[in-house]
Scaffold this motif. Structure first.
Motif, PDB file in Angstrom:
ATOM      1  N   GLY A 104       9.316  99.660 -56.844  1.00  0.00           N
ATOM      2  CA  GLY A 104       8.572  99.085 -57.964  1.00  0.00           C
ATOM      3  C   GLY A 104       8.310  97.598 -57.787  1.00  0.00           C
ATOM      4  N   HIS A 105       9.290  96.891 -57.239  1.00  0.00           N
ATOM      5  CA  HIS A 105       9.082  95.453 -56.996  1.00  0.00           C
ATOM      6  C   HIS A 105       7.901  95.233 -56.049  1.00  0.00           C
ATOM      7  N   PHE A 107      12.941  93.777 -67.257  1.00  0.00           N
ATOM      8  CA  PHE A 107      11.885  94.107 -66.302  1.00  0.00           C
ATOM      9  C   PHE A 107      10.621  93.305 -66.557  1.00  0.00           C
ATOM     10  N   VAL A 140       7.197 100.527 -70.830  1.00  0.00           N
ATOM     11  CA  VAL A 140       8.594 100.716 -71.246  1.00  0.00           C
ATOM     12  C   VAL A 140       9.436  99.720 -70.470  1.00  0.00           C
ATOM     13  N   THR A 193      12.818  99.240 -69.134  1.00  0.00           N
ATOM     14  CA  THR A 193      13.926 100.155 -68.871  1.00  0.00           C
ATOM     15  C   THR A 193      15.285  99.566 -69.239  1.00  0.00           C
ATOM     16  N   ILE A 211       6.282 101.756 -64.557  1.00  0.00           N
ATOM     17  CA  ILE A 211       7.208 102.321 -63.566  1.00  0.00           C
ATOM     18  C   ILE A 211       8.169 103.314 -64.223  1.00  0.00           C
ATOM     19  N   ALA A 212       8.688 102.970 -65.404  1.00  0.00           N
ATOM     20  CA  ALA A 212       9.627 103.880 -66.079  1.00  0.00           C
ATOM     21  C   ALA A 212       8.908 104.977 -66.846  1.00  0.00           C
ATOM     22  N   LYS A 271      10.908 107.740 -60.551  1.00  0.00           N
ATOM     23  CA  LYS A 271      11.296 107.913 -61.952  1.00  0.00           C
ATOM     24  C   LYS A 271      10.644 109.192 -62.473  1.00  0.00           C
TER      25      LYS A 271
HETATM   26  C1  LIG Z   1      12.691 100.704 -62.165  1.00  0.00           C
HETATM   27  C2  LIG Z   1      11.750  99.714 -62.741  1.00  0.00           C
HETATM   28  C3  LIG Z   1      11.274  98.618 -61.999  1.00  0.00           C
HETATM   29  C4  LIG Z   1      11.758  98.294 -60.635  1.00  0.00           C
HETATM   30  O1  LIG Z   1      11.533  99.292 -59.725  1.00  0.00           O
HETATM   31  P1  LIG Z   1      12.255  99.213 -58.308  1.00  0.00           P
HETATM   32  O2  LIG Z   1      11.822 100.455 -57.645  1.00  0.00           O
HETATM   33  O3  LIG Z   1      13.725  99.160 -58.584  1.00  0.00           O
HETATM   34  O4  LIG Z   1      11.786  97.989 -57.622  1.00  0.00           O
HETATM   35  C5  LIG Z   1      10.353  97.791 -62.596  1.00  0.00           C
HETATM   36  N1  LIG Z   1       9.914  97.995 -63.850  1.00  0.00           N
HETATM   37  C6  LIG Z   1      10.370  99.024 -64.589  1.00  0.00           C
HETATM   38  C7  LIG Z   1       9.845  99.211 -65.981  1.00  0.00           C
HETATM   39  C8  LIG Z   1      11.298  99.906 -64.059  1.00  0.00           C
HETATM   40  O5  LIG Z   1      11.751 100.924 -64.803  1.00  0.00           O
END
Ligand SMILES: *Cc1c(COP(=O)(O)O)cnc(C)c1O
Length: 397
Positions: free
Chosen positions: A66-67, A92, A143, A145, A174-175, A198
């Motif tokens: 996600g980063h 986040f 969201v 997280t 991402i979440a 996720k």
């Molecule tokens: C998990 C998450 C991230 C980070 O994702 P990584 O794969 O750990 O880099 C960023 N934003 C949200 C909302 C997340 O849930």
């Protein structure tokens, strides 16, 4: 005596549970990356990813977590010295802002606390005050997280429109993608980022960036974008290697194909409804427990809670002991609190999170809640009664 033999359950908010179909799809010899099945499969994955995000515009896949997707999205539309608004309600949101600062972007934060969503009126006022048009984009988590706050993205869009400002709306899904309803085009989102581990039920390693034509026009005006992050050839590849700026993430793609097939077999409406129902069962149980003890849901208003993850506070030492008991005795791992430090609890260990994203069903949720009930009993944690009964009734309703 412990009872953790049997299948383990990682109930944290990502990585999530991997379906057998995803694991089986990945268990294979390396495919040819120059011609044949893989090339055809990727051509089919792109439109299916767009359907999950609710967009008819552009989808790109990056090898990264996600980063990586955060940075990929930023790199195409903002650069050194540009200003963005960072809308924060958890770790986040702050993290994406820090990522922007790392590439020289000036982030103007608007903090909405840890329990409540973005306030459209404050956002509108901040954009109206920008008479010189220095703000290029608004960064928002769908969201967060860490807190499990869910923002109403169509309200965020409405606030931007009401201000008359032309900043891009960039959303971290991402979440939420594949868990909480998200409709990129209908909600007027310019850039959406997601990741594989996720709601999409694939191991960590793929980041997704979706972008509108307005975002593409902004990209076209950028003085330069790193060859690796540039989304233009990835979204419109002339040659297969351009999808990934190099070797394709072969096995992740087989896993992703299987997960997209599962999402479509179930149907996105049903996927979202399942998450909502299961989350409702968890909240009902937690509310029953909290009526007679220290447990508290982090987000007071159910309307603003994510259906993918639930953040809770129980204080110390219960927070640590609960997670430990569940892992050692019940084979279930609950999520740690993240970014919730306070003066009396500098590591934020009085918080924990339940991940209920992706490949999750009613028996897993009842198993989670039943394990928590057993932990509370073993640890003598004061609590209200009737939690499991209430959750069962919620599922039966
Ligand atoms: C998990 C998450 C991230 C980070 O994702 P990584 O794969 O750990 O880099 C960023 N934003 C949200 C909302 C997340 O849930």
């Amino acid at each position: 005596m412990t009872y953790h033999g049997g299948r383990e359950y990682l109930a944290i908010p990502g990585p999530s549970v991997m379906p057998e179909a995803v694991l089986r799809a990945m268990h294979r010899a390396s495919p040819n990356i120059y011609e044949g099945e893989l090339i055809d499969m990727v051509a089919g994955i792109i439109p299916d990813l767009k359907r999950v995000a609710g967009t008819e515009h552009n989808a790109t896949i990056y090898i990264g977590n996600g980063h990586g997707a955060w940075e990929a999205a930023l790199a195409n539309v903002v650069g050194e010295g540009d200003h963005v608004l960072g809308l924060y309600n958890g770790r986040f949101g702050v993290g994406w802002g820090e990522m922007a600062e790392g590439v020289g972007v000036v982030v103007e934060p608007l903090d909405f606390g840890m329990k409540t969503p973005v306030d459209g009126a404050r956002l509108e006022a901040a954009l109206r005050a920008d008479t010189s048009g220095r703000i290029k984009a608004v960064l928002c988590t769908h969201v967060d997280t860490s807190t499990s706050v869910k923002n109403d993205i169509s309200e965020v869009r409405a606030a931007i429109d009401a201000s008359g400002h032309d900043a891009l709306l960039m959303v971290d899904c991402i979440a939420s993608m594949g868990c909480d309803r998200f409709e990129m085009d209908a909600w007027g989102v310019d850039v959406a980022v997601a990741a594989s581990q996720k709601g999409l039920m694939v191991p960590p390693g793929l980041g997704f960036v979706f972008f509108s034509e307005k975002a593409a026009a902004r990209r076209a005006k950028m003085p330069r974008v790193s060859r690796y992050w540039d989304w233009t050839p990835r979204a419109n590849p002339e040659f297969f290697y351009q999808y990934f700026a190099g070797t394709a993430p072969t096995h992740h793609l087989y896993g992703l194909r299987a997960s997209l097939d599962m999402l479509y077999a179930e149907g996105m409406e049903q996927v979202w409804a399942r998450h909502e129902k299961l989350a409702g069962a968890i909240w009902t149980a937690c509310e029953a427990w909290s009526s007679g003890g220290p447990l508290a849901l982090n987000v007071p208003d159910p309307k603003h809670r994510s259906c993918a993850v639930t953040a809770l506070h129980i204080g110390l030492p219960h927070g640590v002991n609960l997670r430990q008991w569940c892992e050692q005795n019940a084979g279930i791992t609950l999520g740690i609190g993240l970014g919730m430090a306070t003066e009396e609890d500098p590591k934020g260990q009085g918080f924990f999170r339940i991940g209920h994203m992706g490949h999750v069903n009613a028996q897993m949720v009842m198993g989670t809640l039943g394990s928590m009930e057993a932990a509370f009993a073993a640890l003598d944690v004061p609590r209200g009664t009737g939690a499991l009964d209430a959750a069962a009734k919620e599922l039966a309703r």
